[in-house]
Write a protein that holds these residues in place. Structure first.
Motif, short mmCIF file in Angstrom:
data_model
loop_
_atom_site.label_atom_id
_atom_site.label_comp_id
_atom_site.label_asym_id
_atom_site.label_seq_id
_atom_site.Cartn_x
_atom_site.Cartn_y
_atom_site.Cartn_z
N THR A 6 0.83 -1.20 0.00
CA THR A 6 0.00 0.00 0.00
C THR A 6 0.87 1.25 0.00
O THR A 6 1.79 1.38 0.82
N GLN A 46 0.67 4.96 0.81
CA GLN A 46 -0.24 5.80 1.60
C GLN A 46 0.33 7.20 1.83
O GLN A 46 1.49 7.36 2.19
N SER A 89 0.71 -4.25 3.28
CA SER A 89 -0.63 -4.45 3.81
C SER A 89 -1.65 -4.15 2.74
O SER A 89 -1.41 -3.34 1.84
N ALA A 90 -2.82 -4.78 2.85
CA ALA A 90 -3.91 -4.50 1.92
C ALA A 90 -4.78 -3.36 2.42
O ALA A 90 -5.60 -2.84 1.69
N GLY A 91 -4.57 -2.97 3.65
CA GLY A 91 -5.37 -1.90 4.24
C GLY A 91 -4.50 -0.71 4.57
O GLY A 91 -3.33 -0.64 4.18
N PRO A 92 -5.03 0.23 5.31
CA PRO A 92 -4.26 1.42 5.68
C PRO A 92 -3.01 1.03 6.48
O PRO A 92 -3.03 0.11 7.29
N SER A 148 -0.41 1.42 9.40
CA SER A 148 -0.54 1.85 10.78
C SER A 148 0.74 1.52 11.54
O SER A 148 1.69 0.99 10.98
N THR A 158 1.59 -2.12 11.18
CA THR A 158 1.67 -2.68 9.83
C THR A 158 3.11 -2.96 9.43
O THR A 158 3.97 -2.09 9.62
#
Length: 349
Positions: A113, A115, A142-145, A147, A150
């Motif tokens: 990701t 970001q 990561s596939a998400g935000p 953090s 992560t």
């Protein structure tokens, strides 16, 4: 790779380099020697598209020592002030010592990701005039935000995803130059193989994009660490890049490793010099304790670096407060071994 325990005078790290490459770098060093610090203002780099990365993270969370990205933001500030169009794509979290490690998908895709990161307040308006706005991104696995928990991408991952895909969303034909740093700590001598800062620059070479790695020396005296010369290194970087562009030396395959010394009170900054990678080990890693043949635990700590054995080494230059500039080939092939291999392989018939 960085080390807060590295002596202010003893240095070292990377692969052995051919003298021919060091000679080529001397052309750029000779020009930079006349303007290591540009007193009259930043050089003119208008129109130059610059991708910046590091191994200290994109977030700049350490406002005290600057261990996690302050050098990157000083580099970003300096190049935007010189008129360059700057985009930052760097690891989400600290990756010192990652070398050129790259995430492998194995038998299944691995999400990475990219970001957006809000620059620290002190650097918020540095790149308002750039077409990119000086946008800053961190890369995590990561596939998400992304953090605090992560897994981060490596410096090589950041360069890989930026040059293969993401940078094209800003520049259709990619950047003109990749800058890695300014690293918190020197990258010289035998440990260069393990430097994430240098690993990112070498990765850029795989895409045919010239790349410079910049590192600022960390003093042994912990009380002096807030004074690591990030800004001075960034100023020298703009000057070196401007001279490289004007001399028409900014070409595919060019990789330079630059180390800027920490100059203590009463000392004098030396001139930029063309160097080769030393043989010493800047950290002097030492395994302490006795472990039986059944196994056990050693204590790994920083020790005393070995004496330098190579002439014109980056370690020696930095110890003398000179700005070390080393050209790296970024290629593991040792051309001088051709004769040896021919003899060996004939034994196979």
């Amino acid at each position: 790779m960085r080390s807060t325990f590295s002596p202010a005078r003893a240095r070292s790290r990377f692969v052995a380099l051919g003298l021919a490459l060091a000679t080529a770098a001397s052309v750029l060093v000779a020009g930079a020697a006349t303007g290591a610090a540009t007193a009259a203002g930043a050089p003119d780099l208008h129109g130059l598209r610059v991708l910046i990365t590091n191994d200290d993270s994109a977030r700049g969370l350490d406002a005290g020592f600057g261990t996690d990205g302050k050098g990157l933001y000083e580099l970003r500030k300096a190049f935007c002030a010189a008129g360059a169009d700057v985009l930052v794509v760097a690891p989400w979290s600290q990756q010192s010592g990652a070398g050129a490690r790259m995430t492998s998908p194995g038998f299944a895709p691995v999400p990475l990701t990219v970001q957006a990161v809000t620059p620290p307040a002190a650097y918020a308006g540095d790149c308002a005039a750039a077409s990119t706005g000086g946008a800053v991104f961190g890369v995590c696995q990561s596939a998400g935000p992304c953090s605090s928990s992560t897994p981060t991408a490596s410096p090589a991952d950041a360069v890989n995803v930026a040059l293969s895909r993401f940078a094209k969303t800003y520049w259709a034909d990619g950047p003109d130059l990749v800058l890695s740093g300014v690293n918190f700590g020197q990258n010289v001598g035998a440990t260069l193989n393990h430097s994430g800062t240098v690993g990112a620059a070498v990765t850029a070479r795989e895409y045919g994009v010239p790349a410079f790695a910049f590192s600022a020396e960390v003093p042994r005296d912990l009380a002096q660490i807030p004074f690591v010369p990030f800004a001075q290194t960034a100023a020298f970087a703009t000057d070196l890049v401007a001279k490289t562009v004007r001399s028409k030396q900014l070409k595919p395959g060019l990789v330079l490793n630059v180390n800027y010394p920490f100059v203590a009170a009463g000392e004098t900054l030396g001139k930029p010099v063309s160097t080769v990678a030393g043989t010493s080990n800047d950290i002097g890693l030492t395994f302490n304790g006795d472990v039986p043949r059944t196994g056990g635990t050693y204590q790994l700590s920083a020790g005393t670096p070995a004496a330098e054995t190579r002439k014109n080494a980056d370690t020696t230059a930095l110890a003398a407060n000179r700005i070390s500039v080393t050209r790296l080939d970024g290629d593991w092939t040792w051309t001088e071994s051709a004769g040896l291999l021919t003899v060996l392989l004939t034994l196979f018939g």
